[in-house]
Design an enzyme around this catalytic site. Structure first.
Site, PDB file in Angstrom:
ATOM      1  N   CYS A  75      -4.887  14.366  36.403  1.00 22.48           N
ATOM      2  CA  CYS A  75      -4.566  12.971  36.143  1.00 22.48           C
ATOM      3  C   CYS A  75      -4.164  12.776  34.688  1.00 22.48           C
ATOM      4  O   CYS A  75      -4.593  13.529  33.808  1.00 22.48           O
ATOM      5  CB  CYS A  75      -5.772  12.096  36.469  1.00 22.48           C
ATOM      6  SG  CYS A  75      -5.384  10.337  36.369  1.00 22.48           S
ATOM      7  N   CYS A  79     -10.258   7.464  33.092  1.00 17.83           N
ATOM      8  CA  CYS A  79     -11.243   6.418  33.449  1.00 17.83           C
ATOM      9  C   CYS A  79     -12.657   7.004  33.373  1.00 17.83           C
ATOM     10  O   CYS A  79     -12.935   8.037  34.005  1.00 17.83           O
ATOM     11  CB  CYS A  79     -10.970   5.889  34.843  1.00 17.83           C
ATOM     12  SG  CYS A  79      -9.252   5.363  35.063  1.00 17.83           S
ATOM     13  N   CYS A  82     -14.570   7.752  36.698  1.00 17.00           N
ATOM     14  CA  CYS A  82     -13.826   8.413  37.787  1.00 17.00           C
ATOM     15  C   CYS A  82     -14.712   9.347  38.623  1.00 17.00           C
ATOM     16  O   CYS A  82     -15.423  10.196  38.079  1.00 17.00           O
ATOM     17  CB  CYS A  82     -12.666   9.217  37.210  1.00 17.00           C
ATOM     18  SG  CYS A  82     -11.674   9.972  38.514  1.00 17.00           S
TER      19      CYS A  82
HETATM   20  C1  LIG Z   1      -9.967   8.551  42.415  1.00 19.48           C
HETATM   21  S1  LIG Z   1      -8.700   7.382  42.347  1.00 19.48           S
HETATM   22  C2  LIG Z   1      -7.236   8.334  42.593  1.00 19.48           C
HETATM   23  C3  LIG Z   1      -5.954   7.550  42.615  1.00 19.48           C
HETATM   24  C4  LIG Z   1      -5.422   7.022  41.287  1.00 19.48           C
HETATM   25  N1  LIG Z   1      -5.566   7.932  40.243  1.00 19.48           N
HETATM   26  C5  LIG Z   1      -6.059   5.695  40.970  1.00 19.48           C
HETATM   27  O1  LIG Z   1      -6.841   5.599  40.042  1.00 19.48           O
HETATM   28  O2  LIG Z   1      -5.738   4.754  41.687  1.00 19.48           O
HETATM   29  C6  LIG Z   1      -8.847   6.502  43.928  1.00 19.48           C
HETATM   30  C7  LIG Z   1      -9.533   5.164  43.819  1.00 19.48           C
HETATM   31  O3  LIG Z   1     -10.891   5.375  43.527  1.00 19.48           O
HETATM   32  C8  LIG Z   1     -11.300   4.425  42.588  1.00 19.48           C
HETATM   33  N2  LIG Z   1     -12.494   4.933  41.883  1.00 19.48           N
HETATM   34  C9  LIG Z   1     -12.540   5.902  40.959  1.00 19.48           C
HETATM   35  N3  LIG Z   1     -13.786   6.123  40.522  1.00 19.48           N
HETATM   36  C10 LIG Z   1     -14.578   5.243  41.186  1.00 19.48           C
HETATM   37  C11 LIG Z   1     -15.979   4.972  41.181  1.00 19.48           C
HETATM   38  N4  LIG Z   1     -16.820   5.630  40.390  1.00 19.48           N
HETATM   39  N5  LIG Z   1     -16.455   4.016  42.005  1.00 19.48           N
HETATM   40  C12 LIG Z   1     -15.613   3.337  42.827  1.00 19.48           C
HETATM   41  N6  LIG Z   1     -14.283   3.564  42.889  1.00 19.48           N
HETATM   42  C13 LIG Z   1     -13.767   4.501  42.071  1.00 19.48           C
HETATM   43  C14 LIG Z   1     -10.083   4.265  41.710  1.00 19.48           C
HETATM   44  O4  LIG Z   1     -10.096   3.098  40.929  1.00 19.48           O
HETATM   45  C15 LIG Z   1      -8.976   4.246  42.746  1.00 19.48           C
HETATM   46  O5  LIG Z   1      -8.759   2.955  43.233  1.00 19.48           O
HETATM   47  S1  SF4 Z   2      -9.645   6.774  38.650  1.00 12.00           S
HETATM   48 FE1  SF4 Z   2      -9.630   8.941  38.102  1.00 12.00          FE
HETATM   49  S2  SF4 Z   2      -7.880   9.736  39.125  1.00 12.00           S
HETATM   50 FE2  SF4 Z   2      -7.585   7.519  39.064  1.00 12.00          FE
HETATM   51  S3  SF4 Z   2      -6.503   7.072  37.167  1.00 12.00           S
HETATM   52 FE3  SF4 Z   2      -8.620   6.968  36.650  1.00 12.00          FE
HETATM   53  S4  SF4 Z   2      -9.098   9.029  35.911  1.00 12.00           S
HETATM   54 FE4  SF4 Z   2      -7.218   9.170  37.062  1.00 12.00          FE
END
Ligand SMILES: C[S@@+](CC[C@H](N)C(=O)[O-])C[C@H]1O[C@@H](n2cnc3c(N)ncnc32)[C@H](O)[C@@H]1O
Ligand code: SF4
Length: 353
Positions: A75, A79, A82
Site C-alpha cells: 500500500c 493508516c 490498518c
Molecule cells: C484494508 S483496506 C484495503 C483497501 C484500501 N486500501 C482502503 O483503505 O480502502 C479495506 C477496508 O478496511 C478498512 N479498515 C482497515 N483497517 C481497519 C480496522 N482496523 N478496523 C475496521 N476497518 C478497517 C479500510 O478503511 C477499508 O475500508
Molecule cells: S487501510 Fe491499510 S490498506 Fe487501506 S489505505 Fe490504509 S494502510 Fe492502505
C-alpha cells in the site's frame, strides 16, 4: 342366554377400549415420529437452493456468494489502524488468480470484491482492471466491486474498465485534512478529500456506483460528516468501528499498534446517532464484522478471524474451494445479519446518473 349376551357385550367393549388405546397410542407414536422427521427434513429443506454446497468447520452448509479477494498487501498509505498490512509482497500470476476466481464462481460466488493493501498499486491498476473485466465478461458475475483508498485511480482506468465495474468504494475517515494526516490516510501532503471528490465525479461520468467506507476511531469519533456525505451522495456509506486483529495491528509480529485508535461501543453508538438522518449508512460494529466476511488472501487462502487473528486455510488453488472453506471461519448468519446481501449489481440499482 342373558349372561352370555352380557359377557359378549363386555368383551366387545373391552376390545373397543383396547383398540382405542392402541389407535391413540399409534397416533401419538405417528405424530412424534412425523414431527421428528419434519424437523429433520426442515433442517435440510430450509437451506435455499444453492449451486454447490460447501461446509464450514462448524459443519454448517454455506455458499461463498460474496467474497473479498485481498490480492496484494502492499500500500502507498500508512493508516495507523490498518488490519491488512504489508506482511508480504506476493501477488499471484494473473492466470492463477483467474483460475481461482473461476473455482469460486463454480462454488457459487455471485459477488467479488477486490481489496488489499491498495488494489490500484500493483501494475498501476492493470492487474486489477484485467481481473475486473474477466469477472464481468467471462465469469458473468452479477457484482464486481473494489475497495480502494482512491489515491492511485486515473481517469484512463475508468475509460478502459469502468463498464465492467459495479461498485467502487473509496475509504475516507475524515473531512478534516489534518485528521487524515494524523491517521496516516494520506500520501505526503496530497489532499485525500480533493481526490475523493474527483473519483466520485468519475464514477458518475463512467456509470459506476459510488460507495464510501469510514473507520471510526479516536481521531474522528466526534466529527459530524453529515454535510459532506449528503453532498457526495454515495449508494452506501459503510461505517466501521475500528477493529483490532492480532498479528496485523496489535500484538507480536504486527506492523501496526492500533490500540490508541480504539473506541468504545458507546462512542461508536454516539457517532451513529449523530448521523442517523443519513439513510444509506450501514453500521458495522466489531461484533457485526466478526466472522461475517469471506476473505481470500494473496495466496487465495481463506482467512479465519474467529480467534481475533487471521489464521489461513490451505489455498483453494491446491485443495479446492470445498476443502479450504471448512477453515474460513465464515458465519453465513452473521453475513446476512450485517446486511451482506443487498442489490449489488449496478444494472439493478436505481442510480441517479
Ligand atoms: C484494508 S483496506 C484495503 C483497501 C484500501 N486500501 C482502503 O483503505 O480502502 C479495506 C477496508 O478496511 C478498512 N479498515 C482497515 N483497517 C481497519 C480496522 N482496523 N478496523 C475496521 N476497518 C478497517 C479500510 O478503511 C477499508 O475500508
Ligand atoms: S487501510 Fe491499510 S490498506 Fe487501506 S489505505 Fe490504509 S494502510 Fe492502505
Amino acid at each position: 342366554m342373558l349372561l352370555s349376551n352380557q359377557v359378549a357385550l363386555v368383551w366387545m367393549l373391552l376390545q373397543l377400549c383396547i383398540s382405542n388405546v392402541h389407535s391413540k397410542l399409534s397416533e401419538v407414536i405417528r405424530r412424534v415420529f412425523s414431527a421428528w422427521m419434519g424437523v429433520n427434513r426442515g433442517q435440510v429443506n430450509s437451506q435455499p437452493k444453492r449451486p454447490k454446497l460447501s461446509s464450514t468447520a462448524r459443519g454448517e452448509v454455506t455458499t461463498p456468494s460474496s467474497v473479498n479477494y485481498h490480492f496484494t498487501r502492499q500500500c502507498n498509505y500508512k493508516c495507523g489502524f490498518c488490519f491488512h498490512t504489508a506482511k508480504t509482497s506476493f501477488v499471484l500470476p494473473i492466470d492463477e488468480a483467474k483460475r481461482g476466481l473461476r473455482l469460486m464462481k463454480e462454488a457459487g460466488m455471485e459477488k467479488i470484491n477486490f481489496s488489499g493493501g491498495e488494489p490500484f498499486l500493483h501494475q498501476k491498476g492493470v492487474f486489477l482492471g484485467e481481473l475486473v473485466q474477466y469477472c464481468k465478461q467471462e465469469l458473468q458475475l452479477p457484482s464486481v466491486s473494489i475497495v480502494s483508498n482512491g489515491s492511485m485511480i486515473r481517469e484512463t482506468w475508468f475509460q478502459k474498465y469502468g463498464e465492467y465495474l459495479d461498485i467502487l468504494a473509496v475509504s475516507c475517515d475524515s473531512f478534516d485534512e489534518e485528521t487524515n494526516q494524523v491517521i496516516g490516510r494520506a500520501q505526503g501532503r496530497k489532499s485525500h478529500i480533493d481526490n475523493l471528490y474527483k473519483v466520485r465525479n468519475w464514477c458518475k461520468e463512467y456509470r459506476v456506483a459510488f460507495k464510501i467506507n469510514s473507520v471510526i476511531n479516536t481521531f474522528n469519533v466526534h466529527e459530524d460528516m453529515t454535510e459532506h456525505i449528503r453532498g457526495l451522495n454515495p449508494v452506501r456509506w459503510k461505517v466501521f468501528q475500528c477493529l483490532l486483529i492480532e498479528g496485523e495491528n496489535t500484538g507480536k509480529d504486527s506492523l501496526r499498534e492500533a490500540e490508541k485508535f480504539i473506541i468504545t461501543d458507546q462512542e461508536f453508538q454516539d457517532f451513529l446517532d449523530r448521523h442517523q438522518s443519513i439513510n444509506c449508512l450501514v453500521p458495522e460494529s466489531n461484533q457485526k464484522m466478526k466472522d461475517s466476511y469471506l476473505i481470500l488472501d494473496e495466496y487465495m487462502r481463506f482467512l479465519d478471524c474467529r480467534a481475533g487473528r487471521k489464521d489461513p486455510s490451505k489455498s483453494i488453488l491446491d485443495v479446492g474451494v470445498e476443502e479450504a472453506i471448512k477453515f474460513s471461519g465464515f458465519d453465513e448468519r452473521m453475513f446476512l445479519k450485517r446486511g451482506g446481501k443487498y442489490v449489488w449489481s449496478k444494472a439493478e440499482m436505481k442510480l441517479e446518473w
